[in-house]
Write a protein that holds these residues in place. Structure first.
Motif, PDB file in Angstrom:
ATOM      1  N   TYR A  43       2.321   5.087  -4.451  1.00 35.16           N
ATOM      2  CA  TYR A  43       1.195   4.697  -3.594  1.00 35.16           C
ATOM      3  C   TYR A  43       0.007   4.408  -4.503  1.00 35.16           C
ATOM      4  O   TYR A  43      -0.269   5.171  -5.428  1.00 35.16           O
ATOM      5  CB  TYR A  43       0.835   5.827  -2.625  1.00 35.16           C
ATOM      6  CG  TYR A  43       1.890   6.106  -1.585  1.00 35.16           C
ATOM      7  CD1 TYR A  43       1.684   5.784  -0.246  1.00 35.16           C
ATOM      8  CD2 TYR A  43       3.102   6.708  -1.936  1.00 35.16           C
ATOM      9  CE1 TYR A  43       2.646   6.034   0.716  1.00 35.16           C
ATOM     10  CE2 TYR A  43       4.084   6.962  -0.978  1.00 35.16           C
ATOM     11  CZ  TYR A  43       3.843   6.623   0.339  1.00 35.16           C
ATOM     12  OH  TYR A  43       4.815   6.870   1.283  1.00 35.16           O
ATOM     13  N   VAL A  44      -0.684   3.308  -4.230  1.00 39.04           N
ATOM     14  CA  VAL A  44      -1.812   2.919  -5.078  1.00 39.04           C
ATOM     15  C   VAL A  44      -3.059   2.795  -4.218  1.00 39.04           C
ATOM     16  O   VAL A  44      -2.993   2.312  -3.076  1.00 39.04           O
ATOM     17  CB  VAL A  44      -1.521   1.586  -5.800  1.00 39.04           C
ATOM     18  CG1 VAL A  44      -2.624   1.257  -6.790  1.00 39.04           C
ATOM     19  CG2 VAL A  44      -0.179   1.645  -6.519  1.00 39.04           C
ATOM     20  N   MET A  45      -4.212   3.243  -4.758  1.00 38.96           N
ATOM     21  CA  MET A  45      -5.432   3.168  -3.967  1.00 38.96           C
ATOM     22  C   MET A  45      -6.678   3.087  -4.831  1.00 38.96           C
ATOM     23  O   MET A  45      -6.678   3.443  -6.007  1.00 38.96           O
ATOM     24  CB  MET A  45      -5.549   4.383  -3.049  1.00 38.96           C
ATOM     25  CG  MET A  45      -5.778   5.693  -3.768  1.00 38.96           C
ATOM     26  SD  MET A  45      -5.983   7.093  -2.631  1.00 38.96           S
ATOM     27  CE  MET A  45      -7.418   6.581  -1.727  1.00 38.96           C
ATOM     28  N   GLY A  46      -7.750   2.597  -4.208  1.00 36.68           N
ATOM     29  CA  GLY A  46      -9.063   2.534  -4.831  1.00 36.68           C
ATOM     30  C   GLY A  46     -10.039   2.051  -3.773  1.00 36.68           C
ATOM     31  O   GLY A  46      -9.633   1.502  -2.748  1.00 36.68           O
ATOM     32  N   SER A  68       6.549   0.361  -3.864  1.00 39.70           N
ATOM     33  CA  SER A  68       5.116   0.625  -3.961  1.00 39.70           C
ATOM     34  C   SER A  68       4.412   0.289  -2.657  1.00 39.70           C
ATOM     35  O   SER A  68       4.830  -0.619  -1.924  1.00 39.70           O
ATOM     36  CB  SER A  68       4.499  -0.184  -5.108  1.00 39.70           C
ATOM     37  OG  SER A  68       4.640  -1.576  -4.885  1.00 39.70           O
ATOM     38  N   TYR A  69       3.341   1.024  -2.387  1.00 33.40           N
ATOM     39  CA  TYR A  69       2.547   0.834  -1.172  1.00 33.40           C
ATOM     40  C   TYR A  69       1.063   0.935  -1.506  1.00 33.40           C
ATOM     41  O   TYR A  69       0.684   1.557  -2.497  1.00 33.40           O
ATOM     42  CB  TYR A  69       2.888   1.911  -0.135  1.00 33.40           C
ATOM     43  CG  TYR A  69       4.341   1.965   0.254  1.00 33.40           C
ATOM     44  CD1 TYR A  69       4.884   1.045   1.151  1.00 33.40           C
ATOM     45  CD2 TYR A  69       5.177   2.937  -0.289  1.00 33.40           C
ATOM     46  CE1 TYR A  69       6.220   1.102   1.510  1.00 33.40           C
ATOM     47  CE2 TYR A  69       6.520   3.001   0.061  1.00 33.40           C
ATOM     48  CZ  TYR A  69       7.033   2.072   0.955  1.00 33.40           C
ATOM     49  OH  TYR A  69       8.360   2.125   1.302  1.00 33.40           O
ATOM     50  N   VAL A  70       0.248   0.334  -0.661  1.00 30.83           N
ATOM     51  CA  VAL A  70      -1.205   0.450  -0.781  1.00 30.83           C
ATOM     52  C   VAL A  70      -1.686   1.420   0.289  1.00 30.83           C
ATOM     53  O   VAL A  70      -1.416   1.217   1.482  1.00 30.83           O
ATOM     54  CB  VAL A  70      -1.892  -0.918  -0.617  1.00 30.83           C
ATOM     55  CG1 VAL A  70      -3.418  -0.759  -0.631  1.00 30.83           C
ATOM     56  CG2 VAL A  70      -1.444  -1.878  -1.716  1.00 30.83           C
ATOM     57  N   VAL A  71      -2.378   2.478  -0.122  1.00 33.82           N
ATOM     58  CA  VAL A  71      -2.899   3.458   0.820  1.00 33.82           C
ATOM     59  C   VAL A  71      -3.890   2.780   1.765  1.00 33.82           C
ATOM     60  O   VAL A  71      -4.768   2.040   1.335  1.00 33.82           O
ATOM     61  CB  VAL A  71      -3.591   4.618   0.080  1.00 33.82           C
ATOM     62  CG1 VAL A  71      -4.253   5.577   1.066  1.00 33.82           C
ATOM     63  CG2 VAL A  71      -2.585   5.358  -0.798  1.00 33.82           C
ATOM     64  N   GLY A  72      -3.711   3.021   3.071  1.00 34.38           N
ATOM     65  CA  GLY A  72      -4.627   2.464   4.058  1.00 34.38           C
ATOM     66  C   GLY A  72      -4.107   1.242   4.784  1.00 34.38           C
ATOM     67  O   GLY A  72      -4.655   0.851   5.813  1.00 34.38           O
TER      68      GLY A  72
END
Length: 199
Positions: A43-46, A68-72
């Motif tokens: 999971y990747v976020m910013g 892979s996923y994007v948080v949100g």
């Protein structure tokens, strides 16, 4: 007010990124890559512009064949124990990011942080931290540094509002993908095969 060529500004940014790259720890990079390779789901976020860099990184991980996923995002599944969450945050102090990371830690997620502030609250609970400098660093070409000051003034930033961190982080993430391609012996044609084809 003086006017400056965009190309010159690009070269100045490139010289700063070159100096930043010289100061990134090999050990930190190795630990980060190890976490990526051992993760079942990433999971990747910013927040803000760092979030855009995070999305680009998640997309490249997907092209590489990783989950892979994007948080949100609306289709992002629930985090599970052992999943990896990669956080891009220059300050490491963004409140919304801290809250999510703390929740992820409670669930059993492993936290990796790309930051300019490894001593932040996120840095203290991360299993892996890569520090990317976000301030004036030693520039190999002192004459170029002098030119920078002459062009822009001693106290004026040529890369406003954290731009240098985000640009360096984007370059770092792309370089990590290149290294992962070497390690996994993945050909570029395989990446193209996973690229969106219904846009």
């Amino acid at each position: 007010m003086n006017q400056h060529r965009v190309q010159d500004m690009m070269q100045l940014m490139a010289s700063r990124i070159d100096a930043i790259a010289d100061h990134i720890s090999d050990q930190e990079v190795s630990a980060f890559i190890s976490e990526l390779l051992n993760a079942k789901r990433i999971y990747v976020m910013g927040a803000g512009r760092s979030g855009l860099v995070a999305k680009a990184f998640a997309m490249r991980l997907m092209h590489l064949g990783m989950t892979s996923y994007v948080v949100g995002e609306t289709i992002t599944p629930a985090l599970q124990k052992g999943d990896l969450i990669v956080v891009l945050s220059g300050s490491g102090k963004t409140k919304t990011i801290i809250e999510i990371v703390q929740t992820a830690k409670e669930i059993g997620g492993r936290i990796c942080l790309i930051t300019s502030n490894p001593d932040s609250s996120i840095g203290k609970i991360a299993v892996s931290t890569v520090m990317i400098e976000n301030y004036r660093d030693n520039i190999p070409d002192e004459s170029r540094e002098y030119d920078t000051r002459q062009m822009l003034g001693e106290h004026r930033s040529f890369a406003p509002l954290g731009t240098l961190f985000e640009t360096a982080a984007m370059t770092f993430c792309d370089a990590v993908i290149s290294r992962l391609m070497e390690i996994t012996q993945t050909d570029e044609s395989e990446l193209k095969g996973r690229h969106a084809n219904i846009e």
